[in-house]
Design an enzyme around this catalytic site. Structure first.
Site, PDB file in Angstrom:
ATOM      1  N   ASP A   1       0.841  -1.186   0.000  1.00 50.64           N
ATOM      2  CA  ASP A   1       0.000   0.000   0.000  1.00 50.64           C
ATOM      3  C   ASP A   1       0.892   1.259   0.000  1.00 50.64           C
ATOM      4  O   ASP A   1       1.862   1.320  -0.755  1.00 50.64           O
ATOM      5  CB  ASP A   1      -0.947  -0.071   1.206  1.00 50.64           C
ATOM      6  CG  ASP A   1      -2.067   0.946   1.188  1.00 50.64           C
ATOM      7  OD1 ASP A   1      -3.086   0.684   0.531  1.00 50.64           O
ATOM      8  OD2 ASP A   1      -1.935   1.997   1.842  1.00 50.64           O
TER       9      ASP A   1
ATOM     10  N   ASP B   1      -8.216  -7.620  -5.250  1.00 47.94           N
ATOM     11  CA  ASP B   1      -8.122  -6.253  -4.738  1.00 47.94           C
ATOM     12  C   ASP B   1      -9.031  -5.362  -5.584  1.00 47.94           C
ATOM     13  O   ASP B   1      -8.822  -5.225  -6.787  1.00 47.94           O
ATOM     14  CB  ASP B   1      -6.664  -5.782  -4.828  1.00 47.94           C
ATOM     15  CG  ASP B   1      -6.422  -4.451  -4.148  1.00 47.94           C
ATOM     16  OD1 ASP B   1      -7.371  -3.658  -4.024  1.00 47.94           O
ATOM     17  OD2 ASP B   1      -5.267  -4.194  -3.751  1.00 47.94           O
TER      18      ASP B   1
ATOM     19  N   HIS C   1      -6.911  -6.915  -1.018  1.00 44.25           N
ATOM     20  CA  HIS C   1      -5.806  -5.969  -0.859  1.00 44.25           C
ATOM     21  C   HIS C   1      -4.866  -6.365   0.271  1.00 44.25           C
ATOM     22  O   HIS C   1      -3.653  -6.169   0.169  1.00 44.25           O
ATOM     23  CB  HIS C   1      -6.395  -4.583  -0.593  1.00 44.25           C
ATOM     24  CG  HIS C   1      -5.376  -3.490  -0.494  1.00 44.25           C
ATOM     25  ND1 HIS C   1      -4.605  -3.091  -1.571  1.00 44.25           N
ATOM     26  CD2 HIS C   1      -4.987  -2.713   0.552  1.00 44.25           C
ATOM     27  CE1 HIS C   1      -3.806  -2.103  -1.195  1.00 44.25           C
ATOM     28  NE2 HIS C   1      -4.010  -1.861   0.081  1.00 44.25           N
TER      29      HIS C   1
END
Length: 272
Positions: free
Chosen positions: A94, A225, A253
């Site tokens: 991320d 995701d 994710h």
């Protein structure tokens, strides 16, 4: 739990085991807890260091700090210097991607390997879906939802799981608790704003990507995701065709949550 002072605050971190150093960087709205399975699974043979960025987890949440990812990258560089971490295997996910890889681009001689979970390193404006989402989240309405209702933790995080049953109430509370106070949610809101707002910084990082070409890479990607879709994986592989990859078709994710201990043998084989 351990703590270290960086400019503007005190960072919390976990530091377990001895041997080669593995440093794990989280994104939003997570903190070091995200990596608990990898910490426990690898620290018998490696030194595993997992800091929480300012504004997240058990780190300080100063009210007058910018929280922009470029500034957080400076904190990580200071963190590495203060702990004198050498020959690092860098694990990113991320927002931890651009934040951590910024250090790798500046100090490739100190990076031994890269493990890349769902993340990016380029401007996001060209993705129509991300452009719409980014504009919404960075709007006054988005700010209100984030600061007033903890929207990132309560709504976005569950929706980003491939199997929501993996986000138990006990686990969810570990991400909810550090952000109970609306005053503690500033960093999470800024990260949402900076999906699009840090465009020039992402662009400057991506333009230097060839610096990372010879560093061994393992990409572990959740293909369910809903935000960083498989096209993002394709972008990574086009840039680094020699990277090893493992994909998880039914995982979202947060690969570290959904796959948990099952990731350890794969990473251990790559490290070996």
């Amino acid at each position: 739990s351990q703590y270290i002072h960086v400019p503007n605050g005190r960072m919390h971190y976990v530091d377990e085991g001895d041997g080669e150093t593995i440093m794990m960087l989280h994104g939003t709205p997570m903190w070091s807890f995200l990596y608990r399975h990898l910490i426990s699974g690898l620290s018998d043979q490696y030194r595993v260091v997992a800091p929480a960025h300012l504004g997240f987890g058990l780190s300080d949440k100063p009210q007058n700090y910018s929280y922009r990812p470029e500034q957080q990258a400076r904190n990580i560089a200071a963190f590495i210097r203060q702990l004198n971490l050498q020959d690092i295997t860098l694990v990113v996910h991320d927002f931890g991607g651009p934040i951590g890889l910024s250090y790798a681009l500046d100090h490739p001689e100190n990076i031994r390997r890269l493990v890349i979970f769902n993340t990016w390193l380029w401007p996001l404006q060209d993705d129509p879906q991300m452009a719409v989402v980014g504009r919404l989240l960075s709007s006054p309405l988005g700010r209100w939802l984030f600061l007033r209702f903890n929207f990132e933790v309560n709504v976005i995080t569950p929706s980003a799981f491939g199997d929501r049953a993996k986000l138990t109430r006990a686990v969810h509370d570990q991400y909810r608790e550090p952000l109970r106070d609306p005053m503690a949610r500033q960093a999470v809101w800024v990260y949402a704003r900076e999906l699009l707002g840090s465009r020039d910084w992402y662009k400057s990082l991506w333009e230097r990507r060839d610096v990372l070409q010879d560093i061994p890479k393992l990409i572990l990607w959740g293909k369910k995701d809903p935000v960083l879709r498989p096209t993002y994986l394709d972008h990574w592989l086009a840039a680094f065709p020699n990277a090893q990859k493992v994909t998880y078709p039914d995982t979202g994710h947060y690969v570290q949550e959904e796959q948990g201990p099952a990731l350890v043998p794969t990473i251990r084989q790559f490290l070996a």
